[in-house]
Design a protein around this motif. Sequence first.
Motif, mmCIF file in Angstrom:
data_model
loop_
_atom_site.group_PDB
_atom_site.id
_atom_site.type_symbol
_atom_site.label_atom_id
_atom_site.label_comp_id
_atom_site.label_asym_id
_atom_site.label_seq_id
_atom_site.Cartn_x
_atom_site.Cartn_y
_atom_site.Cartn_z
ATOM 1 N N GLY A 1 -11.914 -20.394 37.584
ATOM 2 C CA GLY A 1 -12.007 -21.810 37.267
ATOM 3 C C GLY A 1 -10.683 -22.402 36.829
ATOM 4 N N LYS A 2 -10.259 -22.092 35.618
ATOM 5 C CA LYS A 2 -9.044 -22.687 35.053
ATOM 6 C C LYS A 2 -7.762 -22.030 35.556
ATOM 7 N N GLN A 3 -7.901 -20.847 36.160
ATOM 8 C CA GLN A 3 -6.764 -20.119 36.735
ATOM 9 C C GLN A 3 -5.632 -19.946 35.718
ATOM 10 N N ARG A 4 -6.010 -19.468 34.564
ATOM 11 C CA ARG A 4 -5.033 -19.181 33.506
ATOM 12 C C ARG A 4 -5.609 -18.125 32.576
ATOM 13 N N GLY A 5 -4.786 -17.689 31.639
ATOM 14 C CA GLY A 5 -5.262 -16.768 30.631
ATOM 15 C C GLY A 5 -6.032 -17.496 29.543
#
Length: 582
Positions: free
Chosen positions: A417-421
């Motif tokens: 979804g957010k494509q981050r840690g």
Amino acid sequence: MEEQSKPALKLQFEVSIFDIYKHYYQVRLFVETNQKEITFCLPSWTPGSYMIRDYATHLHKFNVQNTITKETVSWEMVDLHRWKLNQVPPKFEISYIIYAFEDFTVRTNYLETEFGFINPPALFLYPEGKLDTPMSVEFKVSELFPNVYCSLPRDENNPHQFYADHFDELFDSPFQLSKKNSVFFSAGTTKHELLIEGDVPFDFKTKLTNDLQKIAETQIQWMGESPNLYYLFVLNLSLPAYGGLEHKASSINYFNPELIHDDEEYKRLLELLSHEYFHLWNIKRIRPLALGPFDYQKPNLTRELWIAEGFTSFYDAYFLFHSGFLSIEDYLNKLQSDIFSLEDNEADFWMSLEESSFTAWTKYYKRNGNSHNITVSYYTKGGVLALCMNLFLLHESKEKKTIRHVFHKLNEVFVKGKQRGFTKQEFFETVKEVTGVDLKKEFNDYLEFPKPIPVDFYLDLIGIHRIQIDMVGETGFKTKEKNGNLFVQKILHRSDVDSIDLMLDDEILAINGKRASNSLLQKLEKNLRPGEKFHLILSRAGKVKETMVTAIGNYKTRKFVISEDCSVEKKELREYFLRNIV
């Protein structure tokens, strides 16, 4: 007004062997650009190995020339890892030599007559501020090494030419130059390739391939998906070494070839491979926020390595147990080994788990003779914490939701979804959303403060308890033998015992009036009682001195055992933990 087009930049690397006997790689970088000035850098560290390593130490004979006229292009070294090029032509070539025989590790380059290994951050320059630039890498090594293994896509007509969409991908894709052939197996929807470097019998290769397939299938079942279409295992069994490093589509693993036929050591090898494979999800995708994108010149600091490495350290052996490679007794022995290693020194009272993570660059990876007394391992203690968290979740969650379900949610929300840690707060919020349990309230003190985890309390939730009997005496130090003489190698600090006048590298000349020897020390250790004093004569810095040492107390027998005399609820939770993959 028209938007100005971005400066064009085309990069092609060529890697060859400058001198195999002197362990030198030759790198040529062909550049096409419309820029007049450009700075190239060499990374200072490798993601997954948290220490500044100054790879530029091994870069030599840097040169730049016009590709067409062959004239020298002006450049200057502006710091230890950066080279600034001035008034560059549209096409130019950078060349340099890399020394590749510093150490035999998963994070350093290596080259000898049997194989070559390239850790990309230690070999490839990148254009400053342009990590998103694509590039090709071609190897001119076929006369020595017919096979080049890497997880990057290859050219259809040239198996020694690879492509990367950006430098983060290149730096996460190590290369193995080899004379060996690989084997393949499938698990989930992933095609796996296994290269074993070293001389091993065919039946070992077959056995390991089958065992790796089981481990991969267990982990894919746990996660519910295969994130890769392809995955490469490189296992180097050519020299005595131990270690592994995770990558997004591969792992590099080193193990001592002399130990592979020992049953217990073979399980240790499988644990290493299981650990690095689980990083396929934990770290390489599901990760703390600071672990990507990376600044390759300075530390990426995080306080959450207890998740990234600690949880992986719990699950590596847990997956082996559920894949059929460890018995219940084996698995309990593994757990108690980690627990006791934390209890055998004072470090739990000196360093918190978050400090252990944050200072990994200067403390965990830069160890000294006192590190075992004051440095907590986020691998070991993080693994014990993951165990306790899972047991607490099993006990508190009405629907038996565990870290497994939390990882599924983290994968869905942050990776896809957010494509981050994620942050620490987001991790605990996800746990509460998925399980209904406030893990932060229960465990935060063990993260932020130097405080031992009450492991016995959490193991008792599933009817496992500790047995400690036969108190004996211990010297409080460890020795090494050199040319028949004994030297102090390690001193164990305990808060309940007075400090002793003993230093690292003291030579022990006599024990209780008798000439010191290994056998005499072993005899002393066998018969010591807690509080008993013994006399040492030492040689320190050329001077002879005497000291009295008081034996510290420890239990000769200590272990965790399964209790049958416990409640039905505890038995059911234990059965769930041992029969289901939490």
